[in-house]
Design a protein around this motif. Structure first.
Motif, mmCIF file in Angstrom:
data_model
loop_
_atom_site.group_PDB
_atom_site.id
_atom_site.type_symbol
_atom_site.label_atom_id
_atom_site.label_comp_id
_atom_site.label_asym_id
_atom_site.label_seq_id
_atom_site.Cartn_x
_atom_site.Cartn_y
_atom_site.Cartn_z
ATOM 1 N N ILE A 127 1.554 19.782 -3.091
ATOM 2 C CA ILE A 127 0.627 19.702 -1.964
ATOM 3 C C ILE A 127 0.147 18.263 -1.880
ATOM 4 C CG2 ILE A 127 -1.572 20.491 -1.001
ATOM 5 C CD1 ILE A 127 -1.133 23.124 -2.411
ATOM 6 N N ALA A 128 0.284 17.663 -0.706
ATOM 7 C CA ALA A 128 0.014 16.228 -0.590
ATOM 8 C C ALA A 128 -0.767 15.925 0.676
ATOM 9 C CB ALA A 128 1.326 15.449 -0.605
ATOM 10 N N GLY A 129 -1.294 14.730 0.726
ATOM 11 C CA GLY A 129 -2.017 14.290 1.914
ATOM 12 C C GLY A 129 -2.318 12.809 1.824
ATOM 13 N N ILE A 130 -2.605 12.200 2.975
ATOM 14 C CA ILE A 130 -2.951 10.783 3.022
ATOM 15 C C ILE A 130 -4.419 10.668 3.399
ATOM 16 C CG2 ILE A 130 -2.521 8.573 4.153
ATOM 17 C CD1 ILE A 130 0.358 9.506 4.606
ATOM 18 N N ILE A 131 -5.200 10.001 2.555
ATOM 19 C CA ILE A 131 -6.624 9.818 2.796
ATOM 20 C C ILE A 131 -6.831 8.470 3.477
ATOM 21 C CG2 ILE A 131 -8.879 9.525 1.694
ATOM 22 C CD1 ILE A 131 -7.958 11.460 -0.452
ATOM 23 N N ASP A 132 -7.504 8.492 4.620
ATOM 24 C CA ASP A 132 -7.685 7.267 5.394
ATOM 25 C C ASP A 132 -8.471 6.215 4.619
ATOM 26 O OD1 ASP A 132 -6.290 8.411 7.444
ATOM 27 O OD2 ASP A 132 -8.059 9.065 8.545
ATOM 28 N N ARG A 133 -9.563 6.639 3.993
ATOM 29 C CA ARG A 133 -10.349 5.664 3.231
ATOM 30 C C ARG A 133 -11.224 6.390 2.207
ATOM 31 N NH1 ARG A 133 -15.105 2.192 5.950
ATOM 32 N NH2 ARG A 133 -13.588 0.698 6.754
ATOM 33 N N ILE A 134 -11.368 5.789 1.022
ATOM 34 C CA ILE A 134 -12.329 6.256 0.025
ATOM 35 C C ILE A 134 -13.325 5.115 -0.172
ATOM 36 C CG2 ILE A 134 -12.689 7.105 -2.325
ATOM 37 C CD1 ILE A 134 -9.788 8.059 -2.323
ATOM 38 N N GLU A 135 -14.599 5.427 0.005
ATOM 39 C CA GLU A 135 -15.607 4.373 -0.074
ATOM 40 C C GLU A 135 -16.783 4.805 -0.940
ATOM 41 O OE1 GLU A 135 -16.149 4.114 4.157
ATOM 42 O OE2 GLU A 135 -17.970 5.340 4.117
#
Length: 260
Positions: free
Chosen positions: A236-244
């Motif tokens: 299970i995968a995904g792309i995270i736009d930003r972690i801040e």
């Protein structure tokens, strides 16, 4: 254009749907063009004969639609499914495809049949969203090289660069569609306003100083799933736009330009 079409016509039929209940408090109403004909054009031209009949359409039977496309789960297809789940994995977009139409998921991901891309002259919602998304990604890529800490001054500098960055991203990715005239030009102005307001609102809300920990991060994990008595590792995968990070709070950010 509308009135040009009417200019030399001898007979014109204009149809529109009324909401249930005769239009009281309903959502649909006649086009403003029909209202202009009724309230203005009739007075200007006494030679026009105007009638406004109602037509009621009722459904007498319920049609049962039976899909004729069935993909039986043969051993070969099960092997392909297993390979896809264990190697490529499931992303949110894949799951949405499957929930929306399991056949679409099969054709795109298992049979590898791609849909023909239609060339459109207008910037659609998908292009608009990708355009803003890629612009924000480039902003993070450039500014985190200098410092991962964003301040009010950082945001103000970003705001001054937004029109040029949007132009660059558009030229690099969507150059086939003319952006400097018509509806597309209006959408360009909307894109500038959306991004400008985004950073201004962050300044107003006291978001800065804030540290960008990562952007466009691809994360995945494996979950053991029982399939026909056999446990397989499903990725299970995904792309995270930003972690801040702001003080001690870490936020996972996903950019959305449409309905959330």
């Amino acid at each position: 254009h509308f009135f040009r079409l009417l200019q030399r016509a001898k007979k014109i039929d204009l149809l529109y749907l009324q909401p249930s209940g005769g239009g009281v408090g309903g959502g649909n109403e006649p086009s403003r063009f029909i209202l202009q004909i009724e309230n203005e054009l009739l007075k200007a031209n006494p030679n026009i004969t105007f009638s406004k009949p109602d037509a009621e359409i009722t459904s007498t039977e319920t049609l049962e639609v039976d899909s004729s496309i069935v993909i039986p789960k043969s051993d070969e297809i099960i092997q392909k499914l297993t390979k896809y789940l264990t190697e490529k994995g499931l992303y949110p977009s894949n799951i949405n495809d499957y929930l929306g139409c399991s056949l679409r998921f099969y054709f795109k991901k298992i049979a590898n049949l791609s849909q023909r891309e239609l060339v459109d002259e207008k910037v659609g919602a998908d292009i608009f969203g990708n355009w803003l998304h890629k612009t924000l990604e480039e902003i993070d890529a450039d500014f985190t090289q200098k410092s991962t800490i964003y301040t009010n001054e950082t945001a103000e500098q970003i705001i001054t660069e937004i029109p040029a960055r949007l132009d660059k991203i558009y030229a690099d990715n969507f150059a086939g569609i003319v952006i400097d005239r018509g509806v597309n030009f209006i959408l360009k102005k909307v894109a500038i306003r959306v991004l400008t307001n985004f950073f201004k609102e962050q300044i107003k809300q006291g978001v800065f100083p804030m540290e960008v920990l990562s952007y466009e991060t691809r994360l995945n994990t494996e979950v053991m799933v029982d399939v026909n008595g056999e446990k397989i590792p499903v990725k299970i995968a995904g792309i995270i736009d930003r972690i801040e990070r702001k003080d001690d709070l870490i936020s996972v950010v996903d950019y959305k330009t449409g309905m959330v």
